[in-house]
Design an enzyme around this catalytic site. Structure first.
Site, PDB file in Angstrom:
ATOM      1  CG  HIS A  13      -1.536  -3.483 -14.135  1.00  0.00           C
ATOM      2  ND1 HIS A  13      -1.618  -2.321 -14.852  1.00  0.00           N
ATOM      3  CD2 HIS A  13      -2.689  -4.153 -14.384  1.00  0.00           C
ATOM      4  CE1 HIS A  13      -2.773  -2.279 -15.510  1.00  0.00           C
ATOM      5  NE2 HIS A  13      -3.445  -3.381 -15.245  1.00  0.00           N
ATOM      6  CG  ASP A  62      -0.334  -1.470  -8.237  1.00  0.00           C
ATOM      7  OD1 ASP A  62      -1.489  -1.365  -7.754  1.00  0.00           O
ATOM      8  OD2 ASP A  62      -0.124  -1.863  -9.397  1.00  0.00           O
ATOM      9  CD  GLN A  73      -6.144  -6.982  -8.510  1.00  0.00           C
ATOM     10  OE1 GLN A  73      -6.982  -7.521  -7.780  1.00  0.00           O
ATOM     11  NE2 GLN A  73      -6.421  -6.609  -9.747  1.00  0.00           N
ATOM     12  CE  LYS A  98      -7.976  -3.008 -10.722  1.00  0.00           C
ATOM     13  NZ  LYS A  98      -8.242  -3.910 -11.835  1.00  0.00           N
ATOM     14  CB  CYS A 137      -2.496  -4.886 -17.959  1.00  0.00           C
ATOM     15  SG  CYS A 137      -3.834  -4.258 -18.952  1.00  0.00           S
TER      16      CYS A 137
HETATM   17  N1  PMP Z   1      -2.182  -2.499 -10.722  1.00  0.00           N
HETATM   18  C1  PMP Z   1      -2.769  -3.674 -10.561  1.00  0.00           C
HETATM   19  C2  PMP Z   1      -2.104  -4.715  -9.717  1.00  0.00           C
HETATM   20  C3  PMP Z   1      -3.996  -3.923 -11.160  1.00  0.00           C
HETATM   21  O1  PMP Z   1      -4.589  -5.101 -11.004  1.00  0.00           O
HETATM   22  C4  PMP Z   1      -4.600  -2.913 -11.952  1.00  0.00           C
HETATM   23  C5  PMP Z   1      -5.929  -3.144 -12.658  1.00  0.00           C
HETATM   24  N2  PMP Z   1      -6.025  -4.370 -13.315  1.00  0.00           N
HETATM   25  C6  PMP Z   1      -3.949  -1.691 -12.071  1.00  0.00           C
HETATM   26  C7  PMP Z   1      -2.747  -1.514 -11.444  1.00  0.00           C
HETATM   27  C8  PMP Z   1      -4.511  -0.563 -12.870  1.00  0.00           C
HETATM   28  O2  PMP Z   1      -5.724  -0.162 -12.343  1.00  0.00           O
HETATM   29  P1  PMP Z   1      -6.599   0.910 -13.104  1.00  0.00           P
HETATM   30  O3  PMP Z   1      -6.812   0.362 -14.480  1.00  0.00           O
HETATM   31  O4  PMP Z   1      -7.863   0.989 -12.314  1.00  0.00           O
HETATM   32  O5  PMP Z   1      -5.828   2.171 -13.131  1.00  0.00           O
END
Ligand code: PMP
Length: 423
Positions: free
Chosen positions: A136, A213, A216, A239, A379
């Site tokens: 991401h 990270d 997910q 999430k 993203c």
């Molecule tokens: N890493 C991953 C794998 C994600 O799916 C996401 C959210 N889509 C993020 C980071 C960022 O999360 P946040 O926007 O809640 O900071």
């Protein structure tokens, strides 16, 4: 601080999908077109159960006060609830000590915290940070900023055409110069589950730290930081059934102790004179200013909810739904599913395209049938580049989704295919 041992045990409940769905009133609503909502955008954010909503109300109705600084009853109660939530999160991910849990806003802030408070202190020009092509943006951009500012080298473990990581390449990309491997546990764009054991073994062999990270993974599968043997874990409450604006950074206590603060201000100090300041112990050192107390407490309730279901059951359920969806969508004319074809190696995320139809058009037609999916680059623009597509359509599942909802998605796609004349 509440010790983990003092927390009450959470009663395990059977996985009863009808009961689970009753906890999410939003799942009963209709969308603008009058269709019944089928919510398949869980990788972006989950829905919240009544138990979490009630906890938010209860906190503000009965216990609201600023924490840590007062002796009055409400402040003591609010502090206790906040620290209890920290302990619940610690227990949920197998942390050794609640002080290893730092409350942040989200995964993004947690990763930035490490980039500022650890990397800016300890890395020098020529040191290497390794990420992967399936990250991401929140696990790419902070490291690019650090590279441009400090002259570190940023390297990527490449993605193979099936959406998995090139693990052979990882062996040579992670070198003696690597100081940190910052890697997703599961891709939000493709659903790929990353074999963290392989990456961590190589990182440890060269003496590098590992940041996971977990945006997910923590919401969707059992995660135990001790078993993983990693050093940092970042994730977001929104999430995993909790409100927006509350996230977590877990880190090993000696590491957190060795780091300088991320932000300066109230609550993170031990002493302040006009000349200089000294820092509070962790976790306060990293929680400058008034924290998001109410939402941290609600995250504790979300953790209780998931614990009652059992994360092994959550994973089992999502694996089943994903397996069904992979087979069901493969039958829709013109659909190509990106990523690994088996549900064992992916989480509940399916990215796909429908030949000749722009993903936004797919999303719009599905919305008229109440089916909420996400379209775009998720993203994860490097993934889109590697797949050679501008965007994908993405369906993502959670604890409350059913095979009937997968059928609704599939028949919606069949209509899109008919409408656009896909053979
Ligand atoms: N890493 C991953 C794998 C994600 O799916 C996401 C959210 N889509 C993020 C980071 C960022 O999360 P946040 O926007 O809640 O900071």
């Amino acid at each position: 601080m509440t010790s983990i041992a003092d927390l009450p045990a959470v009663e395990r409940l059977p996985y009863d999908i009808a009961r689970i769905r009753r906890d999410f009133p939003i799942l009963k609503r209709e969308v603008a077109s009058g269709a019944h909502l089928v919510y398949l955008d869980n990788a972006a954010t989950s829905q919240r159960p009544v138990q979490v909503l009630a906890e938010i109300t209860r906190f503000y109705r009965d216990h609201n006060a600023n924490i840590h600084r007062a002796v009055h009853t409400l402040s003591v109660e609010a502090t206790e609830l906040y620290e209890q939530a920290r302990s619940k999160v610690a227990r949920f991910i197998g942390a050794a000590d609640p002080r290893e849990i730092i409350f942040t806003r989200n995964t993004t802030e947690s990763i930035n915290l490490v980039a500022h408070a650890w990397a800016r202190k300890f890395l020098k020009p020529g040191d290497e940070v390794v990420v992967s092509e399936i990250e991401h943006h929140s696990n790419i951009v902070p490291w690019q900023m650090l590279r441009d500012e400090r002259g570190i080298t940023l390297k990527y473990i490449p993605m193979l055409p099936d959406g998995t990581l090139d693990l052979d390449a990882a062996q040579s990309i992670i070198t003696e110069r690597t100081r940190l491997v910052s890697i997703t546990a599961m891709s939000n764009a493709l659903g790929t589950i990353v074999p963290l054991d392989v990456i961590t073994a190589r990182a440890k062999a060269v003496g590098a730290l590992v940041l996971v990270d977990g945006a997910q993974s923590v919401p969707h599968m059992p995660v135990d930081v001790q078993a993983l043997g990693v050093d940092f874990l970042a994730f977001s409450g929104h999430k995993m059934l909790a409100p927006f604006g509350i996230g977590v950074l877990w880190g090993r206590l000696p590491l957190l102790d060795s780091m300088d603060p991320f932000m300066g201000g109230g609550d993170m100090i031990s002493t302040v004179s006009m000349e200089r300041s000294t820092w509070a112990d962790v976790p306060a050192k990293f929680e400058a200013g008034t924290p998001n107390v109410g939402d941290a407490v609600a995250l504790g309730a979300a953790v209780d909810y998931l614990t009652a279901l059992g994360m092994d059951e959550v994973r089992r359920h999502e694996r089943e739904i994903t397996d069904y969806a992979l087979r069901r969508l493969a039958d829709v004319p013109g659909v190509t599913i990106f990523g690994v074809p088996d549900a064992d190696r992916r989480g509940g995320v399916i990215s796909f395209e429908l030949e000749g139809v722009h993903p936004h058009d797919i999303g719009q037609v599905l919305d008229t049938r109440g089916v909420a999916i996400r379209t775009g680059h998720h993203c994860a623009q490097p993934v889109m580049l590697a797949l050679n597509v501008p965007a994908t359509a993405r369906a993502s599942f959670y604890i409350y989704n059913t095979t009937a909802e997968v059928d609704a998605l599939a028949s919606g796609l069949e209509e899109v295919a008919r409408f656009f004349g896909v053979k």
